[in-house]
Design a protein around this motif. Sequence first.
Motif, mmCIF file in Angstrom:
data_model
loop_
_atom_site.group_PDB
_atom_site.id
_atom_site.type_symbol
_atom_site.label_atom_id
_atom_site.label_comp_id
_atom_site.label_asym_id
_atom_site.label_seq_id
_atom_site.Cartn_x
_atom_site.Cartn_y
_atom_site.Cartn_z
ATOM 1 N N LEU A 87 26.579 41.918 41.009
ATOM 2 C CA LEU A 87 27.240 43.377 40.519
ATOM 3 C C LEU A 87 28.433 43.332 41.616
ATOM 4 N N HIS A 88 28.246 42.610 42.883
ATOM 5 C CA HIS A 88 29.223 43.241 43.660
ATOM 6 C C HIS A 88 30.649 42.377 43.767
ATOM 7 N N PRO A 89 30.881 41.422 43.104
ATOM 8 C CA PRO A 89 32.006 40.729 43.090
ATOM 9 C C PRO A 89 32.954 41.519 42.334
ATOM 10 N N MET A 90 32.608 42.420 41.275
ATOM 11 C CA MET A 90 33.423 43.241 40.562
ATOM 12 C C MET A 90 33.540 44.473 41.038
ATOM 13 N N VAL A 91 32.712 44.880 41.827
ATOM 14 C CA VAL A 91 32.699 46.067 42.708
ATOM 15 C C VAL A 91 33.867 46.076 43.509
ATOM 16 N N LEU A 156 27.366 52.260 39.912
ATOM 17 C CA LEU A 156 26.822 51.046 40.551
ATOM 18 C C LEU A 156 25.972 51.717 41.780
ATOM 19 N N PHE A 157 26.413 52.570 42.390
ATOM 20 C CA PHE A 157 25.545 52.998 43.525
ATOM 21 C C PHE A 157 24.077 53.624 42.897
ATOM 22 N N PHE A 158 24.018 54.185 41.713
ATOM 23 C CA PHE A 158 22.550 54.526 41.171
ATOM 24 C C PHE A 158 21.999 53.331 40.645
ATOM 25 N N GLU A 159 22.822 52.123 40.195
ATOM 26 C CA GLU A 159 22.045 50.925 39.620
ATOM 27 C C GLU A 159 21.687 50.385 40.897
ATOM 28 N N TYR A 160 22.004 50.344 42.109
ATOM 29 C CA TYR A 160 21.534 49.643 43.191
ATOM 30 C C TYR A 160 20.295 50.389 43.478
ATOM 31 N N VAL A 161 20.299 51.747 43.427
ATOM 32 C CA VAL A 161 19.224 52.355 44.015
ATOM 33 C C VAL A 161 18.029 52.223 42.873
ATOM 34 N N ALA A 162 18.098 52.019 41.688
ATOM 35 C CA ALA A 162 17.222 51.565 40.874
ATOM 36 C C ALA A 162 16.734 50.497 41.019
ATOM 37 N N ARG A 355 37.082 35.472 33.650
ATOM 38 C CA ARG A 355 37.005 33.882 33.560
ATOM 39 C C ARG A 355 37.529 33.284 34.957
ATOM 40 N N PHE A 356 38.431 33.649 35.559
ATOM 41 C CA PHE A 356 39.022 33.234 36.653
ATOM 42 C C PHE A 356 38.463 33.906 38.111
ATOM 43 N N TYR A 357 37.601 34.879 37.862
ATOM 44 C CA TYR A 357 37.119 35.468 39.245
ATOM 45 C C TYR A 357 35.613 35.649 39.315
ATOM 46 N N ASP A 358 35.243 36.484 38.232
ATOM 47 C CA ASP A 358 33.714 36.756 38.397
ATOM 48 C C ASP A 358 33.047 35.653 38.136
#
Length: 368
Positions: A87-91, A156-162, A355-358
């Motif tokens: 999850l965090h690279p796109m954050v 994403l904050f709530f996703e991490y909590v879950a 394609r070039f980052y995530d």
Amino acid sequence: MNRNASLSSKPHYEILDGLRGIAAIVIVVFHLLEAHFLDRFAQPLSHAYLAVDFFFVLSGFVIGYAYDDRWGAMSVWTFLKRRVFRLHPMVIAGTILGVLLFYPGASTLFPLIADTPVWKMLLYALLGILMIPTPPSIDIRGWQEMYTLDAPTWTLFFEYVANILYAVVIRRFSKFWLAVFVGIAGCSTVYLTLTQGDVIGGWTWNGEHLYVGFTRLLFPFFAGLLLYRVKKKSVKIRNAFLWCSLLLLAVLLACPRLGGQERLWMNGLYEAFAIIVLFPLIVFMGSSGEVRGRFAGKLCRLLGDISYPVYIVNYPIVYLYLGWISDTELPLSQSWPVAVAAFVAILILSYLLTRFYDIPVRKWLRKF
């Protein structure tokens, strides 16, 4: 058994990937239209924000599929590390884009931007990258978002909590106790929707929004997990992608807001029905079908690949459009070419980031 091999990625549900992409695209259109319809009662895509709740159902189902049978070879720390790597690279990318577009977004809609020093904006960026929410009292934009450089990060904050709740406690629940937990969470969802009239909220660091955010999280996410555990793998549905797409779009786009301001409960009842019944049904159908044909398979994979980048990077660009509309006061009939250009830019940027980052970054992170 090789430990790394046992934790390798499983095949994706291609139909669910495609549905995730469709929901993300709907969210982008909804956000662009907010420039012209900030009033929730006037928004033509009255229920597009329910895509967030659909994402949570999907996430719970996929987490169950990906990890429920791996705990014998996987620690809580390993699980959480893998989720951060996913999850965090796109954050980070969304926050950096928010930094680059922060000062160009200064407008009558966001008057605080012009008075915000660079050091404070960079501090917000650091807090955002570390997933530390900020309270309204130190807002630098004026919309009281807990992640003001890239608003969608709140989900994403709530996703991490879950994910933490699942790893530490709820993965141990039997089907019965998970069903009890989901039932209680479902009652909370119904109470919220009937009293508030919708599930809008969750992005501000205060008691009211945290209540909405946790309510929006707990039923959908863990209902998705429960669905995975009780679903019979032998069920097969023909043309599932078509039917699921039509049903999802009907829920998110076709139904107008019900009841107006006088009868909030009517719209709330619809949203509760969508979250508690229709979204799990769509995920059930999507996970019970197969993609047939090379084009359909490529489309689902593409939609799945860009879905998360589309969702997480769209709002820094949307901020620019919102501010521009605020300054020019142009109606949609005149500004639509710019809106279309912003939409296309979001899709192209999301594809390039995918394609070039995530993908390369996540591949590199798997070494650790």
